[in-house]
Structures are given as C-alpha cells and as structure tokens.
Scaffold this motif. Structure first.
Motif, PDB file in Angstrom:
ATOM      1  N   MET A  98       0.891  -1.412   0.239  1.00 37.73           N
ATOM      2  CA  MET A  98      -0.148   0.156   0.306  1.00 37.73           C
ATOM      3  C   MET A  98       1.108   0.938  -0.211  1.00 37.73           C
ATOM      4  O   MET A  98       0.829   2.138  -0.960  1.00 37.73           O
ATOM      5  CB  MET A  98      -0.841  -0.237   1.653  1.00 37.73           C
TER       6      MET A  98
ATOM      7  N   ALA B  64       0.745   4.117  -2.830  1.00 36.42           N
ATOM      8  CA  ALA B  64       0.542   5.508  -2.605  1.00 36.42           C
ATOM      9  C   ALA B  64       1.407   6.115  -3.020  1.00 36.42           C
ATOM     10  O   ALA B  64       1.736   7.189  -3.907  1.00 36.42           O
ATOM     11  CB  ALA B  64       0.521   5.592  -1.455  1.00 36.42           C
TER      12      ALA B  64
ATOM     13  N   PHE C 174      -6.192  10.526  -3.287  1.00 36.00           N
ATOM     14  CA  PHE C 174      -6.164   9.085  -2.697  1.00 36.00           C
ATOM     15  C   PHE C 174      -4.917   8.882  -1.813  1.00 36.00           C
ATOM     16  O   PHE C 174      -4.647   7.967  -0.727  1.00 36.00           O
ATOM     17  CB  PHE C 174      -6.286   7.666  -3.220  1.00 36.00           C
TER      18      PHE C 174
ATOM     19  N   THR D 165      -4.848   7.816   2.283  1.00 36.38           N
ATOM     20  CA  THR D 165      -3.770   6.259   2.308  1.00 36.38           C
ATOM     21  C   THR D 165      -2.853   6.389   2.614  1.00 36.38           C
ATOM     22  O   THR D 165      -2.482   5.137   3.680  1.00 36.38           O
ATOM     23  CB  THR D 165      -3.277   5.502   0.790  1.00 36.38           C
TER      24      THR D 165
ATOM     25  N   GLY E  15      -4.844   6.838   6.308  1.00 40.01           N
ATOM     26  CA  GLY E  15      -5.399   5.147   6.604  1.00 40.01           C
ATOM     27  C   GLY E  15      -4.616   3.639   7.246  1.00 40.01           C
ATOM     28  O   GLY E  15      -4.409   3.169   7.966  1.00 40.01           O
ATOM     29  N   VAL E  16      -3.139   3.854   6.523  1.00 37.51           N
ATOM     30  CA  VAL E  16      -2.037   2.784   6.668  1.00 37.51           C
ATOM     31  C   VAL E  16      -1.857   3.162   7.910  1.00 37.51           C
ATOM     32  O   VAL E  16      -1.151   2.352   9.080  1.00 37.51           O
ATOM     33  CB  VAL E  16      -0.760   2.976   5.688  1.00 37.51           C
TER      34      VAL E  16
ATOM     35  N   THR F 147     -10.563   0.299   9.897  1.00 38.45           N
ATOM     36  CA  THR F 147      -9.295   1.011   8.376  1.00 38.45           C
ATOM     37  C   THR F 147      -9.097   0.343   7.243  1.00 38.45           C
ATOM     38  O   THR F 147      -8.989   0.460   6.231  1.00 38.45           O
ATOM     39  CB  THR F 147      -8.479   1.150   9.164  1.00 38.45           C
TER      40      THR F 147
ATOM     41  N   LEU G 158      -9.443   1.360   3.422  1.00 32.74           N
ATOM     42  CA  LEU G 158      -8.368   1.352   2.309  1.00 32.74           C
ATOM     43  C   LEU G 158      -8.608   0.554   1.120  1.00 32.74           C
ATOM     44  O   LEU G 158      -8.348   0.679   0.471  1.00 32.74           O
ATOM     45  CB  LEU G 158      -6.776   0.559   3.148  1.00 32.74           C
ATOM     46  N   TYR G 159      -9.287  -1.195   1.164  1.00 37.36           N
ATOM     47  CA  TYR G 159      -9.022  -1.914   0.383  1.00 37.36           C
ATOM     48  C   TYR G 159     -10.542  -1.358  -0.775  1.00 37.36           C
ATOM     49  O   TYR G 159      -9.896  -1.804  -1.707  1.00 37.36           O
ATOM     50  CB  TYR G 159      -9.769  -3.121   0.841  1.00 37.36           C
TER      51      TYR G 159
ATOM     52  N   ALA H  41      -9.381   3.073  -1.297  1.00 45.54           N
ATOM     53  CA  ALA H  41      -7.733   3.172  -1.648  1.00 45.54           C
ATOM     54  C   ALA H  41      -7.153   2.113  -2.534  1.00 45.54           C
ATOM     55  O   ALA H  41      -6.189   1.924  -3.724  1.00 45.54           O
ATOM     56  CB  ALA H  41      -7.282   3.038  -1.115  1.00 45.54           C
TER      57      ALA H  41
END
Length: 129
Positions: free
Chosen positions: A51, A55, A73, A77, A80-81, A99, A103-104, A107
């Motif tokens: 991820m 990004a 995004f 992302t 979110g990570v 979360t 993300l899945y 993102a």
C-alpha cells in the motif's frame, strides 16, 4: 489484450500497477483468512508495504506534470495505513478491521476502477486499445 503497453510504461508506473494488483490479491486473501494469527500479521506487513508503494509511486504519476484529483487518495492512504497500524497495536480490532476495509475499497478498488477508463494504461492492457 496488450501486455506490451504495460512494459512500455515508465518503471514507476509499472511498479505502481504491480504493487496495486498484488495488494488487491493479498488483501482478498487477508480478508478471508483467519485473523490474529502469525501469518495474518506477517502478510499484513507485506500488504502495508504494498500500500505504501502504491501511494508513494502515485505521487510520480502525473498528467501534464501536475497532480490530478485522483491524487487525493495518496494522503488518504498514508493516513489510513498509519491508522490501521496504530489500531492493531492498541488491540482495537473493530477500528483496525474498518480501516483495512476502507483502504481496500477506498484506496484500491475505487481508484483501480478508474484505471480501466479509456485512455488509461490498464484499459489499454486489457482491451488492447
């Protein structure tokens, strides 16, 4: 199908697309596999690395040298990570799960769907045109 279009793309675009595809596949495995196990945690670290790769490489993919709306995004992302890692470390399972799902879908799946629009690389690769 025109796989040659993929190999003619700049290296950072190839890395971005490859990491995104790998993250979609690994994410699907993670979502259906048992949670809280050592393999889940280990593969989770791999998914996080994918991820972050998606990004960060997205920053270098620009139309006409400038950012586009899809670049929103990138910070989402990254945030979110960080959030999913903190939630997992604090044992906040529901927050971690939410979360990861965000993300899945938000993102990977949504921006991924846009990559199949005409004029985009994945559209060219899949349809040949």
């Amino acid at each position: 199908m025109n796989i040659e279009a993929f190999f003619q793309a700049p290296w950072h675009v190839q890395l971005h697309a490859g990491a995104a595809i790998a993250a979609v596949l690994l994410g699907a495995v993670q979502l259906i596999a048992p949670k809280g196990t050592l393999p889940h945690r280990q593969l989770g670290y791999v998914w996080v690395a994918l991820m972050l790769t998606v990004a960060i490489t997205a920053i270098f993919i620009r139309s006409g040298g400038s950012f586009s709306w899809i670049h929103i995004f990138v910070p989402l992302t990254l945030i979110g990570v960080a959030s999913l890692i903190l939630a997992a470390r604090k044992g906040l399972v529901a927050r971690h799960r939410g979360t990861v799902m965000g993300l899945y879908i938000g993102a990977l799946m949504i921006p991924g769907a846009f990559s199949f629009l005409p004029g985009r690389l994945m559209h060219t690769v899949v349809t040949g045109g």
